[in-house]
Design a protein around this motif. Structure first.
Motif, mmCIF file in Angstrom:
data_model
loop_
_atom_site.group_PDB
_atom_site.id
_atom_site.type_symbol
_atom_site.label_atom_id
_atom_site.label_comp_id
_atom_site.label_asym_id
_atom_site.label_seq_id
_atom_site.Cartn_x
_atom_site.Cartn_y
_atom_site.Cartn_z
ATOM 1 N N THR A 18 -1.885 36.391 11.692
ATOM 2 C CA THR A 18 -0.725 37.198 11.295
ATOM 3 C C THR A 18 0.101 36.421 10.278
ATOM 4 O O THR A 18 0.351 35.234 10.453
ATOM 5 C CB THR A 18 0.144 37.585 12.506
ATOM 6 N N TRP A 19 0.445 37.109 9.204
ATOM 7 C CA TRP A 19 1.208 36.520 8.097
ATOM 8 C C TRP A 19 2.558 37.226 8.008
ATOM 9 O O TRP A 19 2.667 38.414 8.327
ATOM 10 C CB TRP A 19 0.475 36.721 6.768
ATOM 11 N N ARG A 20 3.572 36.501 7.542
ATOM 12 C CA ARG A 20 4.852 37.182 7.251
ATOM 13 C C ARG A 20 4.585 38.243 6.186
ATOM 14 O O ARG A 20 3.767 38.024 5.287
ATOM 15 C CB ARG A 20 5.888 36.171 6.747
ATOM 16 N N PHE A 21 5.319 39.378 6.282
ATOM 17 C CA PHE A 21 4.999 40.506 5.412
ATOM 18 C C PHE A 21 6.270 41.245 4.999
ATOM 19 O O PHE A 21 7.154 41.471 5.826
ATOM 20 C CB PHE A 21 4.076 41.475 6.150
ATOM 21 N N THR A 35 10.976 30.827 2.253
ATOM 22 C CA THR A 35 10.408 31.564 3.381
ATOM 23 C C THR A 35 10.799 33.037 3.254
ATOM 24 O O THR A 35 11.966 33.358 3.023
ATOM 25 C CB THR A 35 10.958 30.989 4.699
ATOM 26 N N THR A 38 12.003 38.345 6.444
ATOM 27 C CA THR A 38 11.458 39.626 6.897
ATOM 28 C C THR A 38 11.210 39.598 8.400
ATOM 29 O O THR A 38 10.799 38.565 8.935
ATOM 30 C CB THR A 38 10.134 39.933 6.171
ATOM 31 N N GLU A 41 5.417 41.099 10.499
ATOM 32 C CA GLU A 41 4.210 40.296 10.320
ATOM 33 C C GLU A 41 3.041 41.261 10.192
ATOM 34 O O GLU A 41 2.986 42.267 10.897
ATOM 35 C CB GLU A 41 3.971 39.388 11.527
ATOM 36 N N TYR A 48 -2.453 47.103 5.354
ATOM 37 C CA TYR A 48 -1.139 47.032 6.009
ATOM 38 C C TYR A 48 -0.600 48.401 6.381
ATOM 39 O O TYR A 48 0.234 48.537 7.268
ATOM 40 C CB TYR A 48 -0.136 46.276 5.126
ATOM 41 N N TYR A 66 2.664 38.805 1.300
ATOM 42 C CA TYR A 66 2.136 38.176 2.506
ATOM 43 C C TYR A 66 2.443 36.684 2.389
ATOM 44 O O TYR A 66 2.310 36.121 1.289
ATOM 45 C CB TYR A 66 0.614 38.293 2.576
ATOM 46 N N GLN A 67 2.766 36.060 3.506
ATOM 47 C CA GLN A 67 3.057 34.623 3.406
ATOM 48 C C GLN A 67 2.703 33.881 4.697
ATOM 49 O O GLN A 67 2.875 34.406 5.799
ATOM 50 C CB GLN A 67 4.551 34.432 3.121
ATOM 51 N N ARG A 68 2.219 32.676 4.528
ATOM 52 C CA ARG A 68 1.978 31.783 5.667
ATOM 53 C C ARG A 68 1.965 30.340 5.155
ATOM 54 O O ARG A 68 1.902 30.100 3.944
ATOM 55 C CB ARG A 68 0.672 32.094 6.392
ATOM 56 N N THR A 128 1.947 32.263 -0.676
ATOM 57 C CA THR A 128 2.470 33.629 -0.764
ATOM 58 C C THR A 128 1.518 34.434 -1.634
ATOM 59 O O THR A 128 1.131 33.973 -2.717
ATOM 60 C CB THR A 128 3.876 33.651 -1.399
#
Ligand code: GCB
Length: 600
Positions: A18-21, A35, A38, A41, A48, A66-68, A128
């Protein structure tokens, strides 16, 4: 393009999870520079769209983020470090911390971003990925974006399946040595019982190439040196439909006694050829049975899922299918690897779907404006299409399961400009892969009288809906139309003719003693009628029904909860037609299996 692989000289780390979204309208400018602020995730891999309940996310047109964080293994200090995106639909920008590290356009083919100079072994970085779902006249597939009366941007497109987007396939961080193998191309053939494996290796940096071919038990059967050459395998076990056999080709880059790089590619030895009206695999006439499919499931959209992969292949085998078409875009590479291992034959299709203003024009087939024009499919579209073909063939050229390239689904091949549009693309595909036949799936408005491009191609692939869009509920008339249509193509072309789409929407549980559209009985009767016609033509080489399973579509009054032409429901329960196909394709109950009719 080589798929990332763990070998004695390469390592890989899977970045799924799971990535930040966030969608772009909910974050500030340059959201990659910190960061992501949001609450959401998103699962990777998954489209999505259906993950969230908020319609503003599902209907968003534009960029999402998307971010991780990613840690680089500490042992990778001497290596090059790459990110691999198996797909980002439809365009991506990749940021490593604050830096734009790479970009890609095209939603169904993989790409690498070399991040060696931006990361440190043992260190961590913020990854990202901006992903855009926009379809325009410079993308494949094409689409149009308009600002609606409510002030929101609205995406329209010229195909029925839902425009799922995001990171629907895996993401990897992987290492390769600085001196390395960058590409492998294998083509195969036979001389009596001896298998021929021709190879061409591309490398970066110094080093000598050595290759070894091992059989399925790991025993060495041939070896060679040099960047190109031919290996011969006595008493070769061929790769056959329904009876797969794979050798392993290990390619090594050597510096004296030191192995600089090593990569292993599965190889199936088989030939494909078109001869007159026949489609030959290993010199034997092949009759396609199977499906047009979609990558489509509840919640995950087009997200690749190994459980679904296994189950879909189980259902294909249960039904007696020997093949499928990757309608209407290249599928995840895992799907082709599975087909390689299980002897399922694949028609590999590009994402060029909807190059047809006639379809938009409705049943009249009259385009509101010409398809092959600057405002629609012009030079920029053609350039995107060419790049997509390069990437598709670059990725899939070594899969024995892939027996034919399908360069487009239902283009306006009856319209002016079609020849000029397709000729360079066909030349490109033949140059990139001289070994596989080419086809395109023919829309019903493109008839044997008015089609302008069939001479460029090897196989006639018909998408026809007699008894559905034409003559719904009147199978007797439909039968006559279908017969005349197939006969016309056979007479005009002298090429193999097959059906790549035929089907009827069906609501499971709806029944009738009459020919009522949407009932399970009608879907069965529809297929019986078509099969009666197919079996009259020895020049006919295959049947792929539309569709394997029900699938999600964009909103439209012709679709009730999606496209219901599946012979399985979206959650893979059989409708009556699935049982009927199984009886035909497996030759049960004394039913005559199609392949037997055609002596293969
Ligand atoms: C077609 C298209 C396919 C559609 C199908 C239908 O001709 O190629 O993408 O889903 O018809 O059901 O209308």
């Amino acid at each position: 393009m080589l798929k990332p692989q763990a070998t004695p000289t390469r390592e890989l780390v899977n970045l799924d999870g799971t990535w930040r979204f966030a969608i772009d309208s909910r974050v500030g400018a340059a959201p990659w520079s910190g960061t992501l602020d949001t609450p959401l995730e998103a699962a990777v891999p998954a489209s999505y769209n259906d993950l969230f309940v908020d319609p503003a996310v599902r209907d968003h047109v534009g960029w999402v983020y998307y971010q991780r964080t990613v840690r680089v293994p500490r042992g990778w200090g001497e290596d090059r470090v790459l990110l691999r995106f198996d797909a980002a639909t439809h365009a991506a920008r990749v940021y490593v911390d604050d830096t734009l590290a790479g970009e890609h356009v095209g939603g169904y083919t993989p790409f690498d971003v070399d991040v060696t100079d931006l990361v440190a072994a043992g260190g961590q970085f913020r990854l990202t990925v901006a992903v855009s779902n926009e379809l325009t006249n410079v993308t494949i597939p094409p689409g149009k974006i308009e600002v609606a009366a409510d002030g929101n941007r609205k995406q329209t497109y010229f195909h029925d399946f839902y425009n799922y987007a995001g990171l629907a396939r895996s993401v990897w961080l992987y290492s390769v040595p600085r001196e390395r193998v960058t590409d492998i191309t294998v083509t195969t053939g036979f001389e009596w019982s001896t298998g021929l494996v021709d190879y061409r290796i591309e490398t970066e940096g110094a080093g000598d190439v050595r290759v070894r071919l091992a059989d399925a038990d790991g025993a060495l059967v041939a070896e060679g040196t040099g960047a190109a050459g031919r290996l011969t395998v006595e008493d070769v076990v061929p790769w056959q439909p329904g009876n797969a056999y794979l050798y392993d080709l290990t390619v090594e880059l050597h510096d004296g006694g030191r192995v600089l790089d090593s990569y292993t590619l599965p190889v199936g030895v088989r030939t494909v050829e078109v001869h007159g009206h026949q489609f030959l695999i290993n010199g034997e006439p092949f009759y396609f049975t199977g499906f047009g499919k979609h990558e489509d499931a509840a919640v995950r959209g087009k997200g690749h899922d190994d459980a679904l992969l296994v189950h879909d292949f189980q259902l294909m085998e249960w039904s007696g299918a020997n093949s499928f078409r990757t309608s209407h875009y290249p599928y995840a590479e895992e799907v082709l690897e599975f087909a390689d291992r299980h002897g399922i034959v694949v028609i590999d299709e590009t994402a060029a779907v909807g190059l047809n203003m006639g379809v938009v024009g409705g049943m009249s087939g009259t385009p509101p404006f010409p398809t092959f024009s600057e405002q629609y499919a012009g030079e920029a579209t053609q350039a995107a299409h060419a790049q997509h073909i390069r990437e598709l063939i670059g990725r899939d050229k070594n899969h024995p399961s892939v027996v034919m390239w399908c360069l487009a689904n239902e283009p306006a091949s009856n319209e002016e400009g079609a020849l000029e549009y397709f000729q360079p693309l066909v030349e490109l595909a033949r140059e990139l892969d001289p070994t596989r036949p080419l086809t395109y799936a023919l829309v019903m408005f493109a008839t044997f009288q008015n089609d302008r491009i069939i001479d460029l191609f090897d196989v006639v692939s018909m998408n026809r809906y007699y008894g559905w869009y034409v003559g719904p509920g009147d199978l007797a008339t439909a039968e006559q139309y279908l017969h005349g249509d197939i006969q016309g193509w056979i007479t005009r072309t002298g090429k193999p003719v097959m059906m790549t789409e035929y089907g009827a929407d069906t609501q499971p549980g709806l029944h009738s003693v009459w020919d009522q559209v949407w009932t399970e009985e009608y879907q069965v009767a529809f297929y019986e009628m078509c099969h009666r016609v197919f079996d009259r033509f020895p020049e006919f080489v295959g049947e792929q029904v539309w569709n394997f399973a029900d699938f999600a579509t964009s909103n439209g009054i012709h679709r009730v909860g999606g496209n219901k032409k599946g012979v399985f429901t979206r959650d893979r329960q059989p409708k009556a037609a699935a049982w009927a196909l199984r009886r035909r394709w497996r030759g049960l109950d004394g039913a005559k299996p199609a392949p037997a009719t055609h002596e293969n």
